[in-house]
Design an enzyme around this catalytic site. Structure first.
Site, PDB file in Angstrom:
ATOM      1  N   LYS A  41       6.956   3.776  14.446  1.00 43.79           N
ATOM      2  CA  LYS A  41       7.402   2.608  13.536  1.00 43.79           C
ATOM      3  C   LYS A  41       8.458   3.153  12.532  1.00 43.79           C
ATOM      4  O   LYS A  41       8.366   3.079  11.281  1.00 43.79           O
ATOM      5  CB  LYS A  41       6.228   1.808  12.923  1.00 43.79           C
ATOM      6  CG  LYS A  41       6.535   0.460  12.254  1.00 43.79           C
ATOM      7  CD  LYS A  41       5.584   0.047  11.406  1.00 43.79           C
ATOM      8  CE  LYS A  41       5.917  -1.120  10.674  1.00 43.79           C
ATOM      9  NZ  LYS A  41       4.736  -1.729   9.888  1.00 43.79           N
ATOM     10  N   ARG A  68      -2.651   3.820   5.661  1.00 44.97           N
ATOM     11  CA  ARG A  68      -2.717   3.385   4.311  1.00 44.97           C
ATOM     12  C   ARG A  68      -3.748   4.519   3.618  1.00 44.97           C
ATOM     13  O   ARG A  68      -4.473   4.990   3.993  1.00 44.97           O
ATOM     14  CB  ARG A  68      -3.232   2.106   4.113  1.00 44.97           C
ATOM     15  CG  ARG A  68      -2.346   0.924   4.757  1.00 44.97           C
ATOM     16  CD  ARG A  68      -2.868  -0.534   4.681  1.00 44.97           C
ATOM     17  NE  ARG A  68      -2.252  -1.489   5.270  1.00 44.97           N
ATOM     18  CZ  ARG A  68      -2.099  -1.962   6.426  1.00 44.97           C
ATOM     19  NH1 ARG A  68      -3.232  -1.331   7.281  1.00 44.97           N
ATOM     20  NH2 ARG A  68      -1.443  -2.874   6.861  1.00 44.97           N
ATOM     21  N   HIS A  94       4.207   5.466   8.453  1.00 48.11           N
ATOM     22  CA  HIS A  94       4.184   5.323   9.758  1.00 48.11           C
ATOM     23  C   HIS A  94       3.907   6.417  10.787  1.00 48.11           C
ATOM     24  O   HIS A  94       4.705   7.409  10.464  1.00 48.11           O
ATOM     25  CB  HIS A  94       5.217   4.278  10.049  1.00 48.11           C
ATOM     26  CG  HIS A  94       5.432   3.166   9.209  1.00 48.11           C
ATOM     27  ND1 HIS A  94       4.506   2.078   8.929  1.00 48.11           N
ATOM     28  CD2 HIS A  94       6.522   2.715   8.269  1.00 48.11           C
ATOM     29  CE1 HIS A  94       4.899   1.131   8.032  1.00 48.11           C
ATOM     30  NE2 HIS A  94       5.894   1.612   7.652  1.00 48.11           N
ATOM     31  N   GLN A  96       1.561   4.169   1.913  1.00 49.54           N
ATOM     32  CA  GLN A  96       1.352   4.190   3.439  1.00 49.54           C
ATOM     33  C   GLN A  96       2.533   5.112   4.040  1.00 49.54           C
ATOM     34  O   GLN A  96       3.577   5.553   3.453  1.00 49.54           O
ATOM     35  CB  GLN A  96       1.610   2.936   4.026  1.00 49.54           C
ATOM     36  CG  GLN A  96       3.073   2.167   3.640  1.00 49.54           C
ATOM     37  CD  GLN A  96       3.134   0.889   4.082  1.00 49.54           C
ATOM     38  OE1 GLN A  96       3.700   0.315   5.227  1.00 49.54           O
ATOM     39  NE2 GLN A  96       2.741  -0.040   3.278  1.00 49.54           N
ATOM     40  N   LYS A 108      -7.293  -2.989   1.930  1.00 46.69           N
ATOM     41  CA  LYS A 108      -7.546  -2.627   3.466  1.00 46.69           C
ATOM     42  C   LYS A 108      -8.106  -1.398   3.685  1.00 46.69           C
ATOM     43  O   LYS A 108      -8.222  -0.489   2.727  1.00 46.69           O
ATOM     44  CB  LYS A 108      -6.350  -2.847   4.192  1.00 46.69           C
ATOM     45  CG  LYS A 108      -5.789  -4.320   4.129  1.00 46.69           C
ATOM     46  CD  LYS A 108      -4.464  -4.688   5.044  1.00 46.69           C
ATOM     47  CE  LYS A 108      -4.018  -6.033   5.061  1.00 46.69           C
ATOM     48  NZ  LYS A 108      -2.649  -6.045   6.007  1.00 46.69           N
ATOM     49  N   GLU A 155      11.783   2.611  10.044  1.00 49.00           N
ATOM     50  CA  GLU A 155      11.911   1.312   9.763  1.00 49.00           C
ATOM     51  C   GLU A 155      13.236   1.295   8.935  1.00 49.00           C
ATOM     52  O   GLU A 155      13.487   2.413   8.131  1.00 49.00           O
ATOM     53  CB  GLU A 155      11.031   0.556   9.162  1.00 49.00           C
ATOM     54  CG  GLU A 155      10.418   1.004   7.871  1.00 49.00           C
ATOM     55  CD  GLU A 155       9.145   0.311   7.402  1.00 49.00           C
ATOM     56  OE1 GLU A 155       8.216  -0.253   8.070  1.00 49.00           O
ATOM     57  OE2 GLU A 155       9.067   0.245   6.006  1.00 49.00           O
ATOM     58  N   HIS A 201       5.623   6.024   1.346  1.00 50.94           N
ATOM     59  CA  HIS A 201       6.287   4.986   0.630  1.00 50.94           C
ATOM     60  C   HIS A 201       5.552   3.668   0.381  1.00 50.94           C
ATOM     61  O   HIS A 201       4.481   3.517   0.797  1.00 50.94           O
ATOM     62  CB  HIS A 201       7.543   4.593   1.511  1.00 50.94           C
ATOM     63  CG  HIS A 201       7.098   3.809   2.713  1.00 50.94           C
ATOM     64  ND1 HIS A 201       6.743   4.415   4.025  1.00 50.94           N
ATOM     65  CD2 HIS A 201       6.946   2.586   3.249  1.00 50.94           C
ATOM     66  CE1 HIS A 201       6.451   3.744   4.858  1.00 50.94           C
ATOM     67  NE2 HIS A 201       6.539   2.437   4.495  1.00 50.94           N
ATOM     68  N   SER A 252       0.880  -1.294  -0.027  1.00 48.33           N
ATOM     69  CA  SER A 252       0.078  -0.115   0.054  1.00 48.33           C
ATOM     70  C   SER A 252       0.710   1.235   0.096  1.00 48.33           C
ATOM     71  O   SER A 252       1.997   1.209   0.523  1.00 48.33           O
ATOM     72  CB  SER A 252      -0.926   0.024   1.304  1.00 48.33           C
ATOM     73  OG  SER A 252      -0.070  -0.006   2.415  1.00 48.33           O
TER      74      SER A 252
END
Length: 455
Positions: free
Chosen positions: A125, A291, A102, A100, A297, A127, A272, A98
Protein backbone atom coordinates in the site's frame (compact mmCIF):
# COMPACT_ATOMS: atom_id res chain seq x y z
CA UNK A 1 -17.95 6.97 -18.88
CA UNK A 2 -19.37 5.18 -15.87
CA UNK A 3 -21.02 7.41 -13.27
CA UNK A 4 -20.23 6.11 -9.78
CA UNK A 5 -21.89 6.22 -6.37
CA UNK A 6 -19.21 6.27 -3.69
CA UNK A 7 -19.59 5.87 0.07
CA UNK A 8 -18.03 7.69 3.03
CA UNK A 9 -16.41 6.12 6.10
CA UNK A 10 -17.33 7.49 9.55
CA UNK A 11 -14.11 7.00 11.51
CA UNK A 12 -13.66 8.72 14.87
CA UNK A 13 -10.85 10.97 13.61
CA UNK A 14 -13.05 12.52 10.91
CA UNK A 15 -14.61 15.98 10.93
CA UNK A 16 -18.15 16.91 11.85
CA UNK A 17 -20.43 16.76 8.83
CA UNK A 18 -20.86 20.53 8.61
CA UNK A 19 -17.07 21.01 8.52
CA UNK A 20 -16.11 17.97 6.42
CA UNK A 21 -15.30 18.07 2.70
CA UNK A 22 -15.86 14.32 2.70
CA UNK A 23 -19.44 14.73 3.96
CA UNK A 24 -20.19 17.53 1.51
CA UNK A 25 -18.83 15.64 -1.48
CA UNK A 26 -20.56 12.40 -0.44
CA UNK A 27 -23.86 14.26 -0.14
CA UNK A 28 -23.35 15.91 -3.53
CA UNK A 29 -22.65 12.43 -4.93
CA UNK A 30 -26.03 11.22 -3.64
CA UNK A 31 -25.34 9.78 -0.17
CA UNK A 32 -27.60 10.45 2.79
CA UNK A 33 -25.62 12.23 5.53
CA UNK A 34 -26.07 11.59 9.25
CA UNK A 35 -25.15 14.95 10.79
CA UNK A 36 -24.36 13.30 14.15
CA UNK A 37 -21.41 11.29 12.76
CA UNK A 38 -17.85 12.30 11.94
CA UNK A 39 -16.95 11.98 8.25
CA UNK A 40 -13.41 10.77 7.58
CA UNK A 41 -12.93 9.19 4.14
CA UNK A 42 -14.69 9.09 0.76
CA UNK A 43 -13.64 5.90 -1.06
CA UNK A 44 -13.54 5.76 -4.87
CA UNK A 45 -12.58 2.40 -6.32
CA UNK A 46 -13.28 -1.31 -6.20
CA UNK A 47 -11.82 -2.36 -2.84
CA UNK A 48 -14.26 -4.78 -1.12
CA UNK A 49 -14.17 -2.88 2.19
CA UNK A 50 -16.12 0.02 0.64
CA UNK A 51 -16.78 -0.61 -3.06
CA UNK A 52 -18.07 2.02 -5.45
CA UNK A 53 -21.22 1.21 -7.43
CA UNK A 54 -22.58 2.14 -10.83
CA UNK A 55 -25.25 4.82 -10.51
CA UNK A 56 -27.13 3.41 -13.48
CA UNK A 57 -27.54 -0.16 -12.20
CA UNK A 58 -26.38 -0.33 -8.56
CA UNK A 59 -23.88 -3.02 -9.55
CA UNK A 60 -20.50 -2.91 -7.81
CA UNK A 61 -17.62 -1.52 -9.82
CA UNK A 62 -15.67 -4.76 -9.32
CA UNK A 63 -18.57 -6.83 -10.69
CA UNK A 64 -18.62 -4.60 -13.75
CA UNK A 65 -14.84 -5.00 -14.19
CA UNK A 66 -15.19 -8.78 -13.85
CA UNK A 67 -17.80 -8.71 -16.59
CA UNK A 68 -15.94 -6.23 -18.79
CA UNK A 69 -12.15 -6.46 -18.22
CA UNK A 70 -11.66 -4.22 -21.27
CA UNK A 71 -12.52 -1.34 -18.90
CA UNK A 72 -9.04 -1.82 -17.42
CA UNK A 73 -7.09 -1.95 -20.68
CA UNK A 74 -4.90 -4.83 -21.86
CA UNK A 75 -1.65 -3.81 -20.14
CA UNK A 76 -3.29 -3.12 -16.77
CA UNK A 77 -5.24 -6.39 -16.83
CA UNK A 78 -2.16 -8.40 -17.85
CA UNK A 79 -0.01 -7.01 -15.04
CA UNK A 80 -2.43 -6.37 -12.16
CA UNK A 81 -5.10 -8.94 -12.89
CA UNK A 82 -8.76 -8.10 -13.17
CA UNK A 83 -8.75 -5.28 -10.64
CA UNK A 84 -8.33 -1.54 -10.48
CA UNK A 85 -4.73 -1.12 -9.28
CA UNK A 86 -5.39 1.95 -7.12
CA UNK A 87 -7.82 3.25 -4.49
CA UNK A 88 -8.72 6.95 -4.57
CA UNK A 89 -9.90 8.85 -1.47
CA UNK A 90 -10.74 12.22 0.04
CA UNK A 91 -9.88 12.61 3.74
CA UNK A 92 -11.19 15.07 6.34
CA UNK A 93 -8.89 14.86 9.36
CA UNK A 94 -9.91 16.43 12.67
CA UNK A 95 -7.60 14.55 15.02
CA UNK A 96 -4.58 12.33 14.64
CA UNK A 97 -4.70 9.07 12.75
CA UNK A 98 -2.71 6.19 14.18
CA UNK A 99 1.07 5.95 14.22
CA UNK A 100 1.30 3.47 11.37
CA UNK A 101 3.08 2.01 8.38
CA UNK A 102 1.99 0.02 5.36
CA UNK A 103 3.60 -3.35 4.62
CA UNK A 104 5.55 -4.18 1.50
CA UNK A 105 4.18 -6.90 -0.78
CA UNK A 106 5.94 -9.83 0.91
CA UNK A 107 4.94 -8.73 4.41
CA UNK A 108 1.36 -8.00 3.29
CA UNK A 109 1.05 -11.54 1.96
CA UNK A 110 2.39 -12.96 5.23
CA UNK A 111 0.14 -10.81 7.43
CA UNK A 112 -2.93 -11.57 5.33
CA UNK A 113 -2.17 -15.29 5.57
CA UNK A 114 -1.59 -15.21 9.35
CA UNK A 115 -4.19 -12.58 10.36
CA UNK A 116 -6.82 -12.34 7.58
CA UNK A 117 -9.30 -10.47 9.78
CA UNK A 118 -6.74 -7.75 10.60
CA UNK A 119 -5.12 -7.51 7.16
CA UNK A 120 -7.88 -7.89 4.62
CA UNK A 121 -5.83 -8.31 1.44
CA UNK A 122 -2.36 -9.50 0.38
CA UNK A 123 -1.35 -6.27 -1.36
CA UNK A 124 1.17 -3.59 -0.48
CA UNK A 125 0.00 0.00 0.00
CA UNK A 126 2.30 2.79 -1.15
CA UNK A 127 0.34 6.04 -1.06
CA UNK A 128 0.36 9.77 -1.81
CA UNK A 129 -1.36 12.52 0.19
CA UNK A 130 -2.16 15.81 -1.57
CA UNK A 131 -3.28 18.77 0.53
CA UNK A 132 -6.62 20.49 -0.17
CA UNK A 133 -6.06 22.80 2.80
CA UNK A 134 -3.22 23.37 5.22
CA UNK A 135 -2.27 19.79 6.07
CA UNK A 136 -0.20 18.48 8.97
CA UNK A 137 1.43 15.07 9.36
CA UNK A 138 4.14 13.10 11.10
CA UNK A 139 6.25 11.41 8.45
CA UNK A 140 9.57 9.54 8.55
CA UNK A 141 12.33 9.59 11.13
CA UNK A 142 14.02 12.83 12.14
CA UNK A 143 17.76 13.32 11.62
CA UNK A 144 20.25 12.08 14.21
CA UNK A 145 21.02 15.61 15.42
CA UNK A 146 17.30 16.34 15.92
CA UNK A 147 16.79 13.09 17.82
CA UNK A 148 19.78 13.82 20.03
CA UNK A 149 18.44 17.29 20.84
CA UNK A 150 15.00 15.90 21.72
CA UNK A 151 16.46 13.20 23.99
CA UNK A 152 18.41 15.85 25.87
CA UNK A 153 15.39 18.17 26.08
CA UNK A 154 12.77 15.56 27.04
CA UNK A 155 13.97 13.44 29.99
CA UNK A 156 10.68 11.52 30.05
CA UNK A 157 11.37 10.29 26.52
CA UNK A 158 14.94 9.38 27.42
CA UNK A 159 13.65 7.39 30.40
CA UNK A 160 11.41 5.29 28.17
CA UNK A 161 14.19 4.74 25.65
CA UNK A 162 16.57 3.54 28.37
CA UNK A 163 20.06 4.67 29.34
CA UNK A 164 21.98 2.22 27.14
CA UNK A 165 19.96 3.07 24.05
CA UNK A 166 20.17 6.83 24.75
CA UNK A 167 23.93 6.62 25.06
CA UNK A 168 24.13 4.72 21.76
CA UNK A 169 22.13 7.43 19.97
CA UNK A 170 24.05 10.30 21.57
CA UNK A 171 27.32 8.68 20.51
CA UNK A 172 26.37 8.79 16.82
CA UNK A 173 27.81 11.51 14.53
CA UNK A 174 25.31 14.36 14.56
CA UNK A 175 25.69 15.21 10.87
CA UNK A 176 22.56 14.45 8.78
CA UNK A 177 22.55 11.13 6.97
CA UNK A 178 23.49 11.94 3.36
CA UNK A 179 24.82 8.64 2.07
CA UNK A 180 28.43 9.76 2.45
CA UNK A 181 29.23 7.78 5.59
CA UNK A 182 30.70 4.31 5.40
CA UNK A 183 28.45 1.28 5.39
CA UNK A 184 29.38 0.18 8.92
CA UNK A 185 28.57 3.61 10.38
CA UNK A 186 25.23 3.76 8.53
CA UNK A 187 24.32 0.28 9.77
CA UNK A 188 25.23 1.22 13.35
CA UNK A 189 23.08 4.37 13.18
CA UNK A 190 20.11 2.45 11.79
CA UNK A 191 20.44 -0.24 14.46
CA UNK A 192 20.66 2.32 17.29
CA UNK A 193 17.53 4.07 16.01
CA UNK A 194 15.67 0.76 15.66
CA UNK A 195 16.53 -0.38 19.20
CA UNK A 196 15.55 2.99 20.71
CA UNK A 197 12.27 3.29 18.81
CA UNK A 198 11.35 -0.33 19.58
CA UNK A 199 12.05 0.25 23.30
CA UNK A 200 9.49 3.06 23.34
CA UNK A 201 6.85 1.38 21.21
CA UNK A 202 6.96 -1.89 23.19
CA UNK A 203 7.26 -0.37 26.68
CA UNK A 204 4.70 -1.48 29.26
CA UNK A 205 1.54 0.60 29.55
CA UNK A 206 2.43 1.45 33.15
CA UNK A 207 5.78 2.84 32.07
CA UNK A 208 4.19 4.78 29.19
CA UNK A 209 1.46 6.23 31.42
CA UNK A 210 3.96 7.39 34.02
CA UNK A 211 6.23 9.00 31.42
CA UNK A 212 3.40 10.70 29.54
CA UNK A 213 1.78 12.12 32.67
CA UNK A 214 5.10 13.43 33.95
CA UNK A 215 5.83 15.06 30.58
CA UNK A 216 2.37 16.59 30.25
CA UNK A 217 2.48 17.99 33.78
CA UNK A 218 5.87 19.60 33.13
CA UNK A 219 4.86 21.04 29.74
CA UNK A 220 1.62 22.48 31.05
CA UNK A 221 3.60 24.34 33.71
CA UNK A 222 5.88 25.87 31.05
CA UNK A 223 5.11 29.07 29.11
CA UNK A 224 3.65 28.19 25.73
CA UNK A 225 6.25 30.38 24.02
CA UNK A 226 9.03 28.16 25.37
CA UNK A 227 7.64 24.88 24.00
CA UNK A 228 9.15 23.29 20.91
CA UNK A 229 6.73 22.36 18.13
CA UNK A 230 6.94 18.70 19.13
CA UNK A 231 6.24 19.56 22.79
CA UNK A 232 3.20 21.60 21.77
CA UNK A 233 2.08 18.67 19.63
CA UNK A 234 2.52 16.32 22.59
CA UNK A 235 0.00 18.32 24.62
CA UNK A 236 -2.43 18.27 21.71
CA UNK A 237 -2.06 14.54 21.21
CA UNK A 238 -2.59 13.89 24.91
CA UNK A 239 -5.93 15.71 24.74
CA UNK A 240 -6.93 13.35 21.90
CA UNK A 241 -5.35 10.11 23.19
CA UNK A 242 -4.46 10.40 26.90
CA UNK A 243 -1.53 8.29 28.16
CA UNK A 244 -0.81 6.92 24.66
CA UNK A 245 2.62 5.76 23.51
CA UNK A 246 2.02 7.53 20.20
CA UNK A 247 2.64 10.83 21.97
CA UNK A 248 6.19 9.69 22.77
CA UNK A 249 6.85 8.12 19.38
CA UNK A 250 6.05 11.46 17.73
CA UNK A 251 9.36 12.84 19.03
CA UNK A 252 11.18 10.40 16.71
CA UNK A 253 9.36 11.64 13.60
CA UNK A 254 9.37 14.69 11.33
CA UNK A 255 6.48 17.15 11.71
CA UNK A 256 5.51 18.14 8.15
CA UNK A 257 3.16 20.96 7.17
CA UNK A 258 1.91 21.22 3.59
CA UNK A 259 -0.06 24.07 1.99
CA UNK A 260 -2.86 23.51 -0.51
CA UNK A 261 -1.56 21.85 -3.68
CA UNK A 262 1.51 20.19 -2.15
CA UNK A 263 1.89 16.42 -1.76
CA UNK A 264 4.02 13.82 -0.01
CA UNK A 265 4.34 10.17 -0.98
CA UNK A 266 4.94 7.24 1.34
CA UNK A 267 6.69 4.02 0.30
CA UNK A 268 6.12 0.80 2.20
CA UNK A 269 7.47 0.42 5.75
CA UNK A 270 7.72 4.14 6.56
CA UNK A 271 6.17 5.48 9.82
CA UNK A 272 3.60 8.25 9.57
CA UNK A 273 0.43 9.71 11.04
CA UNK A 274 -1.83 12.36 9.53
CA UNK A 275 -2.72 15.02 12.11
CA UNK A 276 -5.12 17.58 10.61
CA UNK A 277 -6.41 18.91 7.30
CA UNK A 278 -8.32 18.04 4.14
CA UNK A 279 -6.63 16.04 1.40
CA UNK A 280 -7.02 13.77 -1.58
CA UNK A 281 -5.15 10.49 -1.30
CA UNK A 282 -4.28 7.74 -3.73
CA UNK A 283 -2.73 4.37 -2.98
CA UNK A 284 -2.32 0.86 -4.26
CA UNK A 285 -5.57 -1.09 -3.94
CA UNK A 286 -5.13 -2.17 -0.32
CA UNK A 287 -6.44 -1.43 3.16
CA UNK A 288 -3.46 -2.85 5.06
CA UNK A 289 -2.31 -0.75 8.02
CA UNK A 290 0.13 -1.76 10.76
CA UNK A 291 -0.76 0.37 13.80
CA UNK A 292 1.22 1.04 16.97
CA UNK A 293 -0.22 4.13 18.70
CA UNK A 294 -2.84 6.91 18.74
CA UNK A 295 -5.66 4.47 18.08
CA UNK A 296 -8.23 2.34 19.91
CA UNK A 297 -7.74 -0.32 17.22
CA UNK A 298 -5.45 -3.34 17.38
CA UNK A 299 -1.77 -2.40 17.79
CA UNK A 300 0.92 -4.56 16.19
CA UNK A 301 3.95 -2.71 17.57
CA UNK A 302 6.46 -5.55 17.26
CA UNK A 303 5.62 -6.08 13.57
CA UNK A 304 5.77 -2.36 12.85
CA UNK A 305 9.12 -1.88 14.59
CA UNK A 306 10.68 -4.90 12.91
CA UNK A 307 9.52 -3.96 9.40
CA UNK A 308 10.42 -0.24 9.24
CA UNK A 309 13.30 0.91 7.01
CA UNK A 310 14.57 3.43 9.60
CA UNK A 311 15.47 5.90 6.88
CA UNK A 312 16.00 9.40 8.25
CA UNK A 313 15.22 12.80 6.78
CA UNK A 314 12.29 14.79 5.47
CA UNK A 315 10.00 13.28 2.82
CA UNK A 316 10.08 14.52 -0.76
CA UNK A 317 7.41 17.14 -1.43
CA UNK A 318 5.69 17.28 -4.83
CA UNK A 319 4.34 20.63 -6.01
CA UNK A 320 3.05 19.31 -9.33
CA UNK A 321 4.27 19.82 -12.88
CA UNK A 322 2.37 21.11 -15.95
CA UNK A 323 0.91 18.29 -18.06
CA UNK A 324 -1.13 20.20 -20.61
CA UNK A 325 -3.51 23.17 -20.60
CA UNK A 326 -5.14 23.42 -17.18
CA UNK A 327 -3.63 20.13 -15.96
CA UNK A 328 -1.11 19.62 -13.13
CA UNK A 329 0.50 16.22 -12.62
CA UNK A 330 1.59 14.70 -9.30
CA UNK A 331 3.64 11.61 -10.10
CA UNK A 332 5.11 9.46 -7.30
CA UNK A 333 7.58 6.62 -7.97
CA UNK A 334 4.86 3.95 -7.78
CA UNK A 335 3.54 2.20 -10.88
CA UNK A 336 -0.04 1.86 -9.60
CA UNK A 337 -1.10 5.51 -9.60
CA UNK A 338 -0.62 9.22 -10.20
CA UNK A 339 -2.94 12.21 -9.61
CA UNK A 340 -3.92 15.02 -11.98
CA UNK A 341 -5.54 18.32 -11.02
CA UNK A 342 -7.67 19.82 -13.78
CA UNK A 343 -8.66 23.52 -13.66
CA UNK A 344 -10.89 24.97 -16.32
CA UNK A 345 -13.34 27.80 -16.83
CA UNK A 346 -14.03 31.22 -15.43
CA UNK A 347 -17.21 32.78 -14.15
CA UNK A 348 -18.36 33.27 -17.74
CA UNK A 349 -18.96 29.55 -18.19
CA UNK A 350 -17.12 29.49 -21.53
CA UNK A 351 -14.22 27.23 -20.51
CA UNK A 352 -13.22 24.36 -22.78
CA UNK A 353 -10.74 21.56 -22.23
CA UNK A 354 -9.94 18.13 -23.62
CA UNK A 355 -8.75 15.20 -21.52
CA UNK A 356 -6.63 13.01 -23.85
CA UNK A 357 -7.13 9.27 -23.88
CA UNK A 358 -5.13 7.08 -21.49
CA UNK A 359 -4.14 3.42 -21.81
CA UNK A 360 -5.62 2.69 -18.38
CA UNK A 361 -8.78 3.48 -16.38
CA UNK A 362 -9.14 6.86 -14.67
CA UNK A 363 -11.44 8.02 -11.87
CA UNK A 364 -12.56 11.66 -11.97
CA UNK A 365 -13.86 13.56 -8.95
CA UNK A 366 -15.38 17.01 -9.42
CA UNK A 367 -14.54 19.10 -6.37
CA UNK A 368 -16.10 22.33 -7.62
CA UNK A 369 -17.78 23.92 -10.61
CA UNK A 370 -19.51 22.21 -13.51
CA UNK A 371 -19.04 21.25 -17.15
CA UNK A 372 -20.57 19.18 -19.93
CA UNK A 373 -18.46 16.10 -20.61
CA UNK A 374 -18.66 14.32 -23.98
CA UNK A 375 -16.71 11.39 -25.38
CA UNK A 376 -14.84 12.55 -28.49
CA UNK A 377 -15.06 10.42 -31.60
CA UNK A 378 -15.81 6.72 -31.70
CA UNK A 379 -15.41 4.38 -28.76
CA UNK A 380 -12.58 1.86 -29.12
CA UNK A 381 -14.08 -1.35 -30.50
CA UNK A 382 -13.67 -3.45 -27.29
CA UNK A 383 -15.79 -0.89 -25.40
CA UNK A 384 -18.75 -1.11 -27.79
CA UNK A 385 -19.88 -4.23 -25.91
CA UNK A 386 -20.09 -2.38 -22.55
CA UNK A 387 -23.72 -1.27 -22.48
CA UNK A 388 -23.28 0.54 -19.15
CA UNK A 389 -20.99 3.19 -20.68
CA UNK A 390 -22.39 6.68 -21.28
CA UNK A 391 -21.06 9.01 -23.95
CA UNK A 392 -22.10 12.27 -22.27
CA UNK A 393 -22.76 13.57 -18.76
CA UNK A 394 -23.12 16.84 -16.91
CA UNK A 395 -20.39 17.00 -14.29
CA UNK A 396 -20.80 19.10 -11.16
CA UNK A 397 -19.53 19.11 -7.58
CA UNK A 398 -19.67 15.55 -6.23
CA UNK A 399 -19.74 13.86 -9.65
CA UNK A 400 -17.48 10.80 -9.78
CA UNK A 401 -16.94 8.91 -13.03
CA UNK A 402 -14.68 6.18 -14.35
CA UNK A 403 -13.20 6.87 -17.76
CA UNK A 404 -12.45 3.76 -19.81
CA UNK A 405 -9.08 3.31 -21.55
CA UNK A 406 -8.74 4.83 -25.00
CA UNK A 407 -11.46 7.41 -24.39
CA UNK A 408 -10.87 11.12 -24.95
CA UNK A 409 -13.30 13.45 -23.19
CA UNK A 410 -14.16 17.02 -24.15
CA UNK A 411 -15.25 19.39 -21.38
CA UNK A 412 -17.44 22.27 -22.56
CA UNK A 413 -19.09 25.23 -20.83
CA UNK A 414 -16.82 24.68 -17.84
CA UNK A 415 -17.43 27.09 -15.00
CA UNK A 416 -15.02 27.34 -12.05
CA UNK A 417 -14.17 23.67 -12.60
CA UNK A 418 -11.71 21.78 -10.38
CA UNK A 419 -11.38 18.04 -11.05
CA UNK A 420 -9.08 15.51 -9.38
CA UNK A 421 -8.14 12.51 -11.50
CA UNK A 422 -6.59 9.25 -10.31
CA UNK A 423 -4.84 7.29 -13.05
CA UNK A 424 -2.40 4.45 -13.50
CA UNK A 425 1.10 5.94 -13.42
CA UNK A 426 2.07 6.76 -17.00
CA UNK A 427 5.55 5.32 -16.48
CA UNK A 428 3.91 1.92 -15.96
CA UNK A 429 2.93 1.70 -19.63
CA UNK A 430 6.50 2.40 -20.74
CA UNK A 431 7.80 -0.24 -18.34
CA UNK A 432 5.17 -2.73 -19.45
CA UNK A 433 6.17 -2.30 -23.09
CA UNK A 434 9.78 -2.95 -22.10
CA UNK A 435 8.75 -6.04 -20.11
CA UNK A 436 6.78 -7.40 -23.04
CA UNK A 437 9.63 -6.71 -25.46
CA UNK A 438 12.09 -8.47 -23.15
CA UNK A 439 9.76 -11.45 -22.80
CA UNK A 440 9.35 -11.63 -26.57
CA UNK A 441 13.11 -11.48 -27.11
CA UNK A 442 13.67 -14.21 -24.54
CA UNK A 443 11.06 -16.42 -26.18
CA UNK A 444 12.60 -15.87 -29.61
CA UNK A 445 16.05 -16.70 -28.27
CA UNK A 446 14.74 -19.87 -26.63
CA UNK A 447 13.07 -20.94 -29.86
CA UNK A 448 16.21 -20.28 -31.88
CA UNK A 449 18.50 -22.21 -29.53
CA UNK A 450 17.56 -25.75 -30.72
CA UNK A 451 17.99 -24.77 -34.37
CA UNK A 452 21.40 -23.28 -33.65
CA UNK A 453 22.47 -26.46 -31.84
CA UNK A 454 21.45 -28.63 -34.79
CA UNK A 455 23.33 -26.39 -37.18
Amino acid sequence: MLRLSCAAQNYDWGRKAAESEVAKLAQANGSNIDESKPFAELWMGAHPNCPSKLQSTGESLQACLDKHPQLLGDKVAQHFGNQLPYLFKVLSVSKALSIQSHPDKALAEQLHREHPKLYADPNHKPEMALALSDFEALCGFASTSELQERLRRVPELAGLVGQTQVEALLALPAAPTDGGEDEAAASAAKQALKVAFTAVMTASQDAVTAAVRSLVERLRASPTSQLSEHEALALRLNDQFPDDVGLMSAFFLNLVRLPNGHAIYLPANEPHAYLAGELVECMAASDNVIRAGLTPKFKHAEVLCESLTYRQGLPDVLTGSPAGPGVTLYQPPFEEFEIHRVDCGSGSGSGKLSLPASEGPRILLVQSGEAEATVSGQLPEPLEAVSELERAAVLRRGSIVLLAPGVEVALAHAKDLVIWVAAVNSTFFVLQEARQAAAGAAAAAAAAAPAAALA
